[in-house]
Design a protein around this motif. Structure first.
Motif, PDB file in Angstrom:
ATOM      1  N   ARG A  74       0.668  -1.268   0.095  1.00  0.00           N
ATOM      2  CA  ARG A  74      -0.011  -0.006   0.196  1.00  0.00           C
ATOM      3  C   ARG A  74       0.805   1.349   0.040  1.00  0.00           C
ATOM      4  NH1 ARG A  74      -5.419  -0.558   1.185  1.00  0.00           N
ATOM      5  NH2 ARG A  74      -6.143  -3.064   1.543  1.00  0.00           N
ATOM      6  N   GLY A  78      -4.564  -6.201   4.031  1.00  0.00           N
ATOM      7  CA  GLY A  78      -5.431  -5.126   4.779  1.00  0.00           C
ATOM      8  C   GLY A  78      -4.399  -4.235   5.434  1.00  0.00           C
ATOM      9  N   ALA A  79      -4.633  -2.928   5.587  1.00  0.00           N
ATOM     10  CA  ALA A  79      -3.707  -1.944   6.298  1.00  0.00           C
ATOM     11  C   ALA A  79      -3.751  -2.457   7.772  1.00  0.00           C
ATOM     12  CB  ALA A  79      -4.655  -0.782   6.537  1.00  0.00           C
ATOM     13  N   LYS A  80      -4.403  -3.095   8.705  1.00  0.00           N
ATOM     14  CA  LYS A  80      -3.829  -3.507   9.748  1.00  0.00           C
ATOM     15  C   LYS A  80      -2.715  -4.678   9.805  1.00  0.00           C
ATOM     16  CE  LYS A  80      -8.584  -2.985  11.928  1.00  0.00           C
ATOM     17  NZ  LYS A  80      -9.386  -3.638  12.629  1.00  0.00           N
ATOM     18  N   LEU A  81      -2.522  -5.193   8.784  1.00  0.00           N
ATOM     19  CA  LEU A  81      -1.247  -5.979   8.692  1.00  0.00           C
ATOM     20  C   LEU A  81      -0.059  -5.473   7.963  1.00  0.00           C
ATOM     21  CD1 LEU A  81      -3.545  -9.020   7.041  1.00  0.00           C
ATOM     22  CD2 LEU A  81      -2.603  -8.705   9.424  1.00  0.00           C
ATOM     23  N   PRO A  94       2.231  -3.424   9.632  1.00  0.00           N
ATOM     24  CA  PRO A  94       3.434  -3.491  10.372  1.00  0.00           C
ATOM     25  C   PRO A  94       4.155  -4.818  10.200  1.00  0.00           C
ATOM     26  CG  PRO A  94       1.345  -2.410  11.556  1.00  0.00           C
ATOM     27  CD  PRO A  94       1.035  -3.095  10.486  1.00  0.00           C
ATOM     28  N   GLU A  95       3.624  -5.809   9.943  1.00  0.00           N
ATOM     29  CA  GLU A  95       4.030  -7.056   9.941  1.00  0.00           C
ATOM     30  C   GLU A  95       5.065  -7.225   8.290  1.00  0.00           C
ATOM     31  OE1 GLU A  95       1.268 -10.311   9.843  1.00  0.00           O
ATOM     32  OE2 GLU A  95       0.363  -9.412  11.663  1.00  0.00           O
TER      33      GLU A  95
END
Length: 128
Positions: free
Chosen positions: A15, A73-76, A78-79
């Motif tokens: 992203r 997804g944006a929540k993932l 940081p991984e």
């Protein structure tokens, strides 16, 4: 999990760019570098590499934690990568945002008397 991925696919999947074609264009135009060297869209990246992406006026730096070729997804995020952009780049972005009226958009016409005074005041403030 994929151990390596094309840089244009990774930039899109992480992203950093909205579309893969925009990511590929950025690579072709020299706005994406790894180790200071411009890369082609087909360049293969691995985990641990640091990618620098120039989106004027700022150059963002990302350390790849995991290579992916499918958008997540944006929540993932940081991984996927760690943002290692230096604070001075964010200061540059803030200064550009504050002084946005100095670089007038094309087609807005001549500055008004009020705009000119504000620009002169800002420029004189920087010299002090």
């Amino acid at each position: 999990m994929v151990e390596e991925a094309r840089i244009d696919k990774w930039l899109w999947a992480a992203r950093i760019f909205k579309t893969r074609s925009i990511a590929a264009d950025a690579c072709k135009n020299g706005r994406v570098t790894i180790g200071g060297i411009g890369v082609k869209p087909s360049h293969v990246v691995k985990a641990g590499e640091v990618v620098a992406v120039r989106k004027p006026p700022v150059t963002y730096s990302f350390k790849i934690l995991r290579t992916i070729e499918q958008r997540v997804g944006a929540k993932l995020l940081p991984e996927i990568y760690e943002n290692v952009t230096t604070p001075d780049q964010y200061e540059l972005l803030e200064m550009n945002r504050i002084s946005g009226f100095v670089d007038r958009a094309r087609g807005t016409g001549r500055p008004t008397k009020k705009d000119r005074r504000a620009m002169d005041e800002f420029l004189n403030m920087e010299e002090i």
